[in-house]
Write an enzyme that holds these catalytic residues in place. Sequence first.
Site, PDB file in Angstrom:
ATOM      1  N   ASN A 231     -12.559  -2.852   3.119  1.00  0.00           N
ATOM      2  CA  ASN A 231     -13.451  -1.699   3.236  1.00  0.00           C
ATOM      3  C   ASN A 231     -14.543  -1.875   2.179  1.00  0.00           C
ATOM      4  OD1 ASN A 231     -11.884  -0.534   5.265  1.00  0.00           O
ATOM      5  ND2 ASN A 231     -10.550   0.459   3.783  1.00  0.00           N
TER       6      ASN A 231
ATOM      7  N   VAL B  13     -11.337   2.728  -3.717  1.00  0.00           N
ATOM      8  CA  VAL B  13     -11.084   2.097  -5.016  1.00  0.00           C
ATOM      9  C   VAL B  13     -12.095   0.964  -5.175  1.00  0.00           C
ATOM     10  CG1 VAL B  13      -9.415   0.903  -6.467  1.00  0.00           C
ATOM     11  CG2 VAL B  13      -8.623   2.679  -4.868  1.00  0.00           C
TER      12      VAL B  13
ATOM     13  N   GLN C 223     -14.052   2.885   1.639  1.00  0.00           N
ATOM     14  CA  GLN C 223     -13.577   2.339   0.360  1.00  0.00           C
ATOM     15  C   GLN C 223     -13.415   3.476  -0.649  1.00  0.00           C
ATOM     16  OE1 GLN C 223     -15.995  -0.791  -1.406  1.00  0.00           O
ATOM     17  NE2 GLN C 223     -14.441  -1.238  -2.961  1.00  0.00           N
TER      18      GLN C 223
ATOM     19  N   HIS D 202     -10.349  -5.368  -3.170  1.00  0.00           N
ATOM     20  CA  HIS D 202      -8.988  -5.616  -2.703  1.00  0.00           C
ATOM     21  C   HIS D 202      -9.025  -5.851  -1.205  1.00  0.00           C
ATOM     22  CE1 HIS D 202      -9.930  -1.352  -2.499  1.00  0.00           C
ATOM     23  NE2 HIS D 202      -9.172  -1.302  -1.404  1.00  0.00           N
TER      24      HIS D 202
ATOM     25  N   HIS E  91      -6.943  -5.568   2.334  1.00  0.00           N
ATOM     26  CA  HIS E  91      -5.799  -4.995   3.038  1.00  0.00           C
ATOM     27  C   HIS E  91      -5.243  -6.089   3.953  1.00  0.00           C
ATOM     28  CE1 HIS E  91      -6.708  -0.615   2.258  1.00  0.00           C
ATOM     29  NE2 HIS E  91      -7.903  -1.142   2.030  1.00  0.00           N
TER      30      HIS E  91
ATOM     31  N   ASP F 264       0.852  -1.193   0.000  1.00  0.00           N
ATOM     32  CA  ASP F 264       0.000   0.000   0.000  1.00  0.00           C
ATOM     33  C   ASP F 264       0.887   1.243   0.000  1.00  0.00           C
ATOM     34  OD1 ASP F 264      -3.233   0.499   0.919  1.00  0.00           O
ATOM     35  OD2 ASP F 264      -1.852   2.201   0.997  1.00  0.00           O
TER      36      ASP F 264
HETATM   37  P1  5GP Z   1      -9.648   1.489   0.056  1.00  0.00           P
HETATM   38  O1  5GP Z   1      -9.645   2.855   0.689  1.00  0.00           O
HETATM   39  O2  5GP Z   1     -10.416   1.501  -1.248  1.00  0.00           O
HETATM   40  O3  5GP Z   1     -10.042   0.379   0.963  1.00  0.00           O
HETATM   41  O4  5GP Z   1      -8.124   1.174  -0.281  1.00  0.00           O
HETATM   42  C1  5GP Z   1      -7.442   1.712  -1.354  1.00  0.00           C
HETATM   43  C2  5GP Z   1      -5.982   1.659  -0.970  1.00  0.00           C
HETATM   44  O5  5GP Z   1      -5.205   1.837  -2.140  1.00  0.00           O
HETATM   45  C3  5GP Z   1      -5.562   2.767   0.006  1.00  0.00           C
HETATM   46  O6  5GP Z   1      -5.076   2.176   1.210  1.00  0.00           O
HETATM   47  C4  5GP Z   1      -4.493   3.540  -0.746  1.00  0.00           C
HETATM   48  O7  5GP Z   1      -3.427   3.947   0.084  1.00  0.00           O
HETATM   49  C5  5GP Z   1      -4.041   2.546  -1.813  1.00  0.00           C
HETATM   50  N1  5GP Z   1      -3.586   3.180  -3.030  1.00  0.00           N
HETATM   51  C6  5GP Z   1      -4.201   4.155  -3.732  1.00  0.00           C
HETATM   52  N2  5GP Z   1      -3.496   4.492  -4.816  1.00  0.00           N
HETATM   53  C7  5GP Z   1      -2.391   3.681  -4.809  1.00  0.00           C
HETATM   54  C8  5GP Z   1      -1.272   3.577  -5.698  1.00  0.00           C
HETATM   55  O8  5GP Z   1      -1.140   4.264  -6.707  1.00  0.00           O
HETATM   56  N3  5GP Z   1      -0.336   2.634  -5.369  1.00  0.00           N
HETATM   57  C9  5GP Z   1      -0.444   1.848  -4.262  1.00  0.00           C
HETATM   58  N4  5GP Z   1       0.540   0.951  -4.055  1.00  0.00           N
HETATM   59  N5  5GP Z   1      -1.488   1.940  -3.413  1.00  0.00           N
HETATM   60  C10 5GP Z   1      -2.450   2.852  -3.686  1.00  0.00           C
END
Ligand code: 5GP
Length: 125
Positions: free
Chosen positions: A97, A106, A104, A110, A112, A41
């Site tokens: 999430n 993205v 969430q 996915h 974590h 992440d």
């Molecule tokens: P969510 O908030 O949807 O559960 O998690 C999305 C995760 O993707 C976040 O923890 C964020 O830090 C990670 N993330 C977003 N953009 C990028 C990226 O360009 N590269 C990487 N490695 N992680 C990303």
Amino acid sequence: MSEALTRLDAMSEPSIFTRILQGEIPAEIVAETENVFAIRDIAPQAPVHLLVIPKTAQYRDVVALAAGDPALLAEVVDLAHRVAAEHADGDFRLVFNTGEGAGQTVFHVHAHVLAGGLNEKSLGG
Ligand code: 5GP
């Protein structure tokens, strides 16, 4: 998912994770199987914070994935276990999430994987 929604998804922008998988956005892929891959992440919330992601962007969250392809969800869990063993002591917290209200950001499912000396009081994610 209905055919109409599948078509809509196909027309929408590729997710950030699809762009990483295709090499458009740099990220180290730390593990990979035929259907699933893992990256670090970019904003870690734990000593070890990896994301395990199905290569298909077809499922927006874990509820859709569990309903649509439970075997693929099992592959996500299996790779989470593997990377937690490779990058920490094998114990891990798995967070999905699910929905904007839960943080969430993205909408390409996915997991974590949080590991490595976790503070027991923290919920992570
Ligand atoms: P969510 O908030 O949807 O559960 O998690 C999305 C995760 O993707 C976040 O923890 C964020 O830090 C990670 N993330 C977003 N953009 C990028 C990226 O360009 N590269 C990487 N490695 N992680 C990303």
